[in-house]
Scaffold this motif. Structure first.
Motif, PDB file in Angstrom:
ATOM      1  N   ILE A  33      -8.135 -12.950  26.052  1.00 38.23           N
ATOM      2  CA  ILE A  33      -8.355 -11.885  25.076  1.00 38.23           C
ATOM      3  C   ILE A  33      -9.848 -11.724  24.799  1.00 38.23           C
ATOM      4  O   ILE A  33     -10.359 -10.605  24.722  1.00 38.23           O
ATOM      5  CB  ILE A  33      -7.557 -12.147  23.783  1.00 38.23           C
ATOM      6  CG1 ILE A  33      -6.059 -11.994  24.078  1.00 38.23           C
ATOM      7  CG2 ILE A  33      -7.993 -11.216  22.661  1.00 38.23           C
ATOM      8  CD1 ILE A  33      -5.144 -12.411  22.940  1.00 38.23           C
ATOM      9  N   GLN A  34     -10.562 -12.825  24.682  1.00 38.03           N
ATOM     10  CA  GLN A  34     -12.004 -12.750  24.446  1.00 38.03           C
ATOM     11  C   GLN A  34     -12.703 -12.050  25.610  1.00 38.03           C
ATOM     12  O   GLN A  34     -13.557 -11.190  25.400  1.00 38.03           O
ATOM     13  CB  GLN A  34     -12.586 -14.141  24.224  1.00 38.03           C
ATOM     14  CG  GLN A  34     -14.071 -14.102  23.884  1.00 38.03           C
ATOM     15  CD  GLN A  34     -14.625 -15.462  23.496  1.00 38.03           C
ATOM     16  OE1 GLN A  34     -13.888 -16.387  23.192  1.00 38.03           O
ATOM     17  NE2 GLN A  34     -15.942 -15.575  23.509  1.00 38.03           N
ATOM     18  N   GLN A  35     -12.339 -12.407  26.852  1.00 34.96           N
ATOM     19  CA  GLN A  35     -12.947 -11.774  28.019  1.00 34.96           C
ATOM     20  C   GLN A  35     -12.669 -10.276  28.052  1.00 34.96           C
ATOM     21  O   GLN A  35     -13.566  -9.470  28.315  1.00 34.96           O
ATOM     22  CB  GLN A  35     -12.432 -12.428  29.307  1.00 34.96           C
ATOM     23  CG  GLN A  35     -12.986 -13.799  29.556  1.00 34.96           C
ATOM     24  CD  GLN A  35     -12.371 -14.462  30.782  1.00 34.96           C
ATOM     25  OE1 GLN A  35     -11.563 -13.867  31.493  1.00 34.96           O
ATOM     26  NE2 GLN A  35     -12.740 -15.710  31.024  1.00 34.96           N
ATOM     27  N   VAL A  36     -11.429  -9.893  27.773  1.00 35.85           N
ATOM     28  CA  VAL A  36     -11.059  -8.478  27.795  1.00 35.85           C
ATOM     29  C   VAL A  36     -11.855  -7.702  26.747  1.00 35.85           C
ATOM     30  O   VAL A  36     -12.383  -6.616  27.019  1.00 35.85           O
ATOM     31  CB  VAL A  36      -9.540  -8.299  27.584  1.00 35.85           C
ATOM     32  CG1 VAL A  36      -9.177  -6.847  27.332  1.00 35.85           C
ATOM     33  CG2 VAL A  36      -8.772  -8.837  28.781  1.00 35.85           C
ATOM     34  N   ILE A  37     -11.967  -8.254  25.559  1.00 32.00           N
ATOM     35  CA  ILE A  37     -12.697  -7.573  24.489  1.00 32.00           C
ATOM     36  C   ILE A  37     -14.180  -7.480  24.830  1.00 32.00           C
ATOM     37  O   ILE A  37     -14.805  -6.432  24.654  1.00 32.00           O
ATOM     38  CB  ILE A  37     -12.466  -8.277  23.140  1.00 32.00           C
ATOM     39  CG1 ILE A  37     -11.006  -8.086  22.702  1.00 32.00           C
ATOM     40  CG2 ILE A  37     -13.423  -7.754  22.076  1.00 32.00           C
ATOM     41  CD1 ILE A  37     -10.582  -8.923  21.510  1.00 32.00           C
ATOM     42  N   GLU A  38     -14.755  -8.557  25.353  1.00 34.47           N
ATOM     43  CA  GLU A  38     -16.168  -8.525  25.725  1.00 34.47           C
ATOM     44  C   GLU A  38     -16.415  -7.517  26.839  1.00 34.47           C
ATOM     45  O   GLU A  38     -17.402  -6.778  26.807  1.00 34.47           O
ATOM     46  CB  GLU A  38     -16.637  -9.918  26.136  1.00 34.47           C
ATOM     47  CG  GLU A  38     -16.798 -10.860  24.961  1.00 34.47           C
ATOM     48  CD  GLU A  38     -17.088 -12.297  25.360  1.00 34.47           C
ATOM     49  OE1 GLU A  38     -16.981 -12.645  26.558  1.00 34.47           O
ATOM     50  OE2 GLU A  38     -17.421 -13.087  24.458  1.00 34.47           O
ATOM     51  N   GLU A  39     -15.526  -7.469  27.829  1.00 33.31           N
ATOM     52  CA  GLU A  39     -15.656  -6.492  28.913  1.00 33.31           C
ATOM     53  C   GLU A  39     -15.532  -5.069  28.379  1.00 33.31           C
ATOM     54  O   GLU A  39     -16.186  -4.159  28.880  1.00 33.31           O
ATOM     55  CB  GLU A  39     -14.608  -6.743  29.993  1.00 33.31           C
ATOM     56  CG  GLU A  39     -14.881  -7.984  30.808  1.00 33.31           C
ATOM     57  CD  GLU A  39     -13.721  -8.358  31.723  1.00 33.31           C
ATOM     58  OE1 GLU A  39     -12.766  -7.567  31.836  1.00 33.31           O
ATOM     59  OE2 GLU A  39     -13.775  -9.447  32.312  1.00 33.31           O
TER      60      GLU A  39
END
Length: 108
Positions: A33-39
């Motif tokens: 979830i963190q990666q998706v939001i950062e992307e």
């Protein structure tokens, strides 16, 4: 770093896709979830929260030429337009720099 919880319901089909991706990457749900939001907020080094939008209307003929050029280059329209804008700006900046430099050809 202080952390906050984020949760929400999503459709079952999307949940299955997310779970499969998490398992494939062998990461935690939190990491995913963190990666998706950062992307989402970062795109090719541009912070979307700081990005500006340029919109113009063009003739049908120019639009068709643009689409053909993008297809021939095999890239996305956005990437193509950004590269064209960057190249044009670099040319103008070079002209500006040259205009600001003292005339060295006259020997002064």
């Amino acid at each position: 770093m202080e952390m906050k919880n984020l949760c929400g319901k999503i459709p079952v089909a999307l949940h299955l896709k997310v779970r499969a991706e998490i398992e494939q990457r062998e990461i935690s749900t939190q990491q995913f979830i963190q990666q998706v939001i950062e992307e989402h907020f970062m795109e090719k080094g541009v912070n979307r929260m700081e990005a500006r939008t340029i919109a113009v209307q063009v003739s049908e003929q120019l639009f068709t030429r643009l689409k053909n050029a993008v297809a021939w280059k095999g890239c996305k329209q956005k990437e193509f337009l950004i590269s064209v804008i960057e190249k044009a700006i670099e040319e103008v900046e070079a002209e500006m720099k040259q205009a600001d430099e003292p005339d060295t050809a006259s020997g002064e």
